[in-house]
Design a protein around this motif. Structure first.
Motif, mmCIF file in Angstrom:
data_model
loop_
_atom_site.group_PDB
_atom_site.id
_atom_site.type_symbol
_atom_site.label_atom_id
_atom_site.label_comp_id
_atom_site.label_asym_id
_atom_site.label_seq_id
_atom_site.Cartn_x
_atom_site.Cartn_y
_atom_site.Cartn_z
ATOM 1 N N LYS A 141 0.695 -1.297 -0.062
ATOM 2 C CA LYS A 141 -0.023 0.103 0.227
ATOM 3 C C LYS A 141 0.877 1.260 0.072
ATOM 4 C CE LYS A 141 -3.879 -0.143 -0.087
ATOM 5 N NZ LYS A 141 -4.647 -0.553 -1.258
ATOM 6 N N TRP A 142 2.043 1.352 0.701
ATOM 7 C CA TRP A 142 2.977 2.407 0.972
ATOM 8 C C TRP A 142 3.400 2.642 -0.603
ATOM 9 C CZ3 TRP A 142 7.683 1.431 4.552
ATOM 10 C CH2 TRP A 142 8.665 2.424 4.318
ATOM 11 N N TYR A 143 3.875 1.673 -1.359
ATOM 12 C CA TYR A 143 4.662 2.098 -2.564
ATOM 13 C C TYR A 143 3.552 2.192 -3.638
ATOM 14 C CZ TYR A 143 9.242 1.123 -1.030
ATOM 15 O OH TYR A 143 10.678 1.227 -0.448
ATOM 16 N N GLU A 144 2.168 1.694 -3.387
ATOM 17 C CA GLU A 144 1.340 1.991 -4.318
ATOM 18 C C GLU A 144 0.942 3.592 -4.237
ATOM 19 O OE1 GLU A 144 -2.643 -0.819 -4.587
ATOM 20 O OE2 GLU A 144 -2.867 0.615 -3.235
ATOM 21 N N ASN A 145 1.064 3.826 -3.070
ATOM 22 C CA ASN A 145 0.592 5.304 -3.020
ATOM 23 C C ASN A 145 1.920 6.440 -3.603
ATOM 24 O OD1 ASN A 145 -1.441 4.692 -1.517
ATOM 25 N ND2 ASN A 145 -1.140 5.712 0.355
ATOM 26 N N ILE A 146 3.113 5.753 -3.470
ATOM 27 C CA ILE A 146 4.398 6.363 -4.026
ATOM 28 C C ILE A 146 4.101 6.326 -5.621
ATOM 29 C CG2 ILE A 146 6.734 6.416 -4.491
ATOM 30 C CD1 ILE A 146 7.086 5.230 -1.916
ATOM 31 N N ALA A 147 3.804 5.235 -6.144
ATOM 32 C CA ALA A 147 3.748 5.147 -7.588
ATOM 33 C C ALA A 147 2.555 5.858 -8.096
ATOM 34 C CB ALA A 147 3.455 3.541 -7.920
ATOM 35 N N VAL A 148 1.677 6.066 -7.493
ATOM 36 C CA VAL A 148 0.488 6.718 -8.343
ATOM 37 C C VAL A 148 0.618 8.325 -7.903
ATOM 38 C CG1 VAL A 148 -1.358 7.123 -6.268
ATOM 39 C CG2 VAL A 148 -2.021 6.873 -8.482
#
Lengths: 425, 372
Positions: A141-148
């Motif tokens: 979830k953390w990296y999903e937020n960075i990616a988006v």
């Protein structure tokens, strides 16, 4: 002559850590690619293609250890994250926003200036990110937020939770296919074909680094131990960020040599003060590293047992992607209770620990929610007493020095009593 | 009592007494039930055994014994399930299925304190590659084999394919129900809506479909009239306890659509067509979108909700934030940006199944309604 000739292990650690940030910043300003990575994700693919690796967990731990966490944690909370989310992630996501703001406005935000003043190393914004959920699903979830937020490619190495040991073949097969997809994502980003010859060299280097890490950390087994687990916490930063580089091999071999000299001279980490030996289960409390260390040291409790060293002890035959997959998947917190207990039990036996301290970490549900069961089974199996304290890896608001001290003292008393009884017997 | 009220009362009774639903099922079929913990599981495989798949989503329960095994920072669903596990509430279940999409559930599957055998499994999270499906097929095969062994049955492909058709039909009817509620909020208030949806967790889906179909037909006999209150879309894991929905009702808030894990996320993605049932079920997981538990590099959830708001002419979104639910909490800041970009009013309220007082929520909802 190498650039680190004549340096001791601590100097090498500082040198290489600084260099990893400096190199990434220099690379970023030249337009080269930078990747942010979770701490136990396979670095081999990006390193092969010359992508500079940075590790938000390392960076967040540094923010915590340098007492810069609170203000930046509050920035994350203002954005909508809660105090219950992993403090590493809150620090990193707020840090990312500060970098974006700086890039957009050309002005350094005040909070970033403060971190600069605290000498927290700078991380440039990434061009790509990679995460591996072998240490938690929170990372996804953390990296999903960075990616988006940054609109950049996101490599996922999904290591399905091993609910029944051993790791099933279909998990290995799935991970191998993910490796291929990761390679494709990197090829797409770099516009270059993957360099399989260099990949072999990077794997070889990784294995040499891991062997050196094993050798150094193995010194904790010696009684009395020349190594304190808190040194292990410090050196860990390098096995995280330089596992596929010579830096790790160089530093850990030097460390192992130094520890061997100490051991041969019969010296322990407390200069003769090692009374008892305990294991620490969980992540360090970075903002209170000194306090947590001293409270143990004052009681002669040397923390020599930890599952941390094993976490980066990822062995595989070079070229064998199946073994590489298994290596990254076997992280003990990614496996069932039975295996978790076995891993910790081995640590206790190998390091001659007679007590265990559990960190009930507000930031880490995966490393906390099986603590009670683990402790009960281990107590039953080994008779080793335990204590637990409430804390957090980087949010200083979730730790109480008084509670920690009381719990540690209680554990020490039981351990001393058991030691005396054993001596009598 | 109108026909609509009669059907709703029946579904409401089932939704409030799963134990009776299970006992009735046992008496009728001679077979038992298999518990299914949140959020997703291939229930069709369970259905194909002839056993009743029954939702285990906690409930209002004073927490005391669970505190020994779960720290206060575990979500309230898991707290209440743990409390009831220890009390033996689930011991009559022939097995329980526990997925592992979050760190809490990974641990939870390893620490079941009840007597029923646990079947834990994992959903793939790197879903845009074909290997994700291959992995899920194998993971589902393990569930199938374990169920066969525990229940002493053989599960045929034909039975699973048949279950898929029954489930897909229920999903379609439930989507229709949700749209119909949006047209008739004066008839179906938030509590009734929730009860109709929740009852499907404890019923044979074929029977549930039949009842909801009838309900829809009855509702649609009425005239569509303008709604005097406010229309909202709910998002989150769940909107429980009922006292919360009472607050909505009190302020004439109608739920015209939801993105709740316990509600429409359960039926918005059909199992696709095909011949191999395991491949079909695997593919359904790959096709799921806009859910906090299904990693998605594009994070489409915020826009998905914005579209729901537009489709139903809703006035706002209420985010029912399950306290201590990491996947949901990480989605929130990004959703918030999406809502702000689309100029959509929103309110976040904290969900705790054990909440005893709704006063704070009532005050916040009241001022939100006034602001709208």
């Amino acid at each position: 002559m190498t650039e680190t000739e004549g340096m001791n292990a601590k100097q090498k650690l500082a040198y290489y850590l600084d260099k990893s940030y400096a190199d990434a910043n220099a690379a970023h300003s030249k337009g080269e690619l930078v990747c942010w990575s979770s701490s136990i994700a396979p670095a081999e693919f990006c390193v092969t293609m010359g992508i500079h690796m940075l590790y938000p967990e390392n960076h967040a731990a540094a923010v915590g250890a340098k007492h810069g966490a609170i203000e930046i944690l509050e920035l994350a909370e203002r954005k909508g994250y809660t105090m219950d989310n992993c403090s590493y992630s809150r620090i990193n996501l707020a840090y990312m926003d500060l970098l974006v703001e700086e890039k957009k406005t050309g002005k350094t935000p005040e909070a970033l200036q403060k971190l600069d003043e605290l000498k927290v190393p700078r991380m440039p914004l990434p061009d790509i990110i990679i995460t591996c959920n072998n240490i938690c699903n929170t990372l996804l979830k953390w990296y999903e937020n960075i990616a988006v937020s940054l609109n950049i490619p996101y490599i996922i190495i999904d290591t399905p939770y091993v609910h029944d040991w051993p790791i099933p073949q279909h998990t290995i097969d799935y991970m191998k296919e993910q490796f291929k997809y990761a390679i494709k994502q990197i090829e797409d980003l770099t516009g270059k074909p993957f360099d399989y010859e260099k990949f072999v060299k990077v794997q070889e280097q990784t294995q040499r680094s891991v062997a050196a890490w094993d050798r150094a950390m193995g010194m904790a087994a010696i009684v009395p131990s020349p190594l304190s687990g808190f040194d292990m916490f410090n050196f860990m930063a390098l096995i995280v960020c330089a596992r596929s580089q010579f830096a790790a091999e160089d530093t850990f071999n030097t460390l192992a040599d130094e520890l061997q000299v100490k051991a041969d001279a019969g010296q322990d980490a407390f200069k003769g003060g090692e009374r008892t030996r305990i294991a620490w289960e969980g992540i360090a409390v970075w903002p209170y590293l000194s306090h947590t260390y001293k409270a143990l040291k004052n009681l002669g409790m040397n923390m020599v047992g930890s599952t941390y060293p094993g976490a980066w002890s990822i062995h595989y035959e070079v070229g064998d992607l199946g073994q590489m997959a298994a290596g990254y998947c076997k992280m003990y917190s990614n496996t069932c209770l039975d295996n978790k207990v076995n891993v910790i039990s081995d640590v206790l036996i190998n390091t001659n620990c007679t007590g265990i301290l559990y960190h009930l970490n507000r930031s880490c549900k995966l490393m906390s929610f099986l603590n009670v069961e683990t402790a009960e089974i281990l107590k039953e199996k080994t008779g080793i007493p335990y204590a637990s304290f409430d804390g957090d890896q980087t949010d200083p608001r979730n730790f109480s020095e008084a509670q920690y001290d009381t719990r540690v003292e209680a554990l020490s008393e039981v351990m001393e009593q058991m030691k005396a009884e054993k001596a009598k017997a | 009592m109108s026909k609509v009220d009669t059907i709703i009362a029946e579904l409401e009774a089932i939704s409030k007494n799963p134990k009776k639903a299970m006992d009735d099922f046992k008496a009728k079929t001679g077979k038992g039930a298999v518990g299914v913990l949140p959020v997703y599981a291939p229930e069709e495989i369970v259905y194909a055994t002839g056993y009743l798949p029954i939702g285990v989503w906690g409930g209002k329960k004073q927490i005391s014994k669970a505190a020994t095994y779960l720290p206060a920072f575990a979500c309230s669903i898991m707290q209440s399930i743990m409390e009831m596990e220890i009390d033996g509430v689930y011991d009559e279940l022939a097995a329980v299925l526990i997925s592992s999409p979050c760190d809490t559930l990974k641990c939870f599957g390893q620490k079941w304190k009840g007597k029923s055998p646990v079947i834990q499994f994992v959903h793939s999270q790197n879903r845009n590659i074909e290997a994700s499906n291959t992995f899920m097929v194998e993971e589902y095969k393990v569930i199938r084999e374990k169920l066969e062994k525990i229940l002493g049955v053989t599960i045929t492909d034909e039975a699973i394919n048949n279950a898929i058709e029954i489930y897909n039909e229920n999903r379609a009817v439930m989507r229709m129900f949700s749209d119909v509620v949006a047209m008739y909020p004066q008839i179906i208030d938030p509590i009734k809506r929730h009860a109709v949806i929740k009852a499907r967790q404890f019923m044979d889906k074929a029977e549930h479909t039949k009842m909801v179909r009838e309900l829809i037909a009855e509702i649609m006999k009425e005239a569509v009239v303008p709604y005097k209150g406010k229309k909202i879309v709910l998002t989150g894991i769940m909107a429980e306890p009922d006292e919360l929905l009472d607050v909505f009702k009190e302020f004439d808030i109608a739920v015209v659509a939801d993105d709740l894990a316990q509600e429409t996320r359960q039926f918005r993605t059909d199992v696709p067509a095909g011949t191999d049932p395991m491949e079909r079920l695997a593919k359904q997981w790959q096709n799921m979108t806009a859910c906090s538990l299904a990693t998605d590099r594009d994070k489409p959830r915020g826009q998905f909700i914005v579209d729901l708001v537009k489709k139903h002419g809703a006035d706002a979104v209420i985010i029912c934030m399950m306290k201590f639910c990491d996947p949901e909490e990480y989605d929130y800041p990004i959703m918030l940006e999406d809502f702000e970009k689309a100029n959509i009013k929103n309110l976040k309220i904290e969900i705790d199944q054990q909440s005893v007082s709704m006063e704070q929520i009532r005050t916040r909802v009241q001022s939100f309604v006034e602001m709208m």
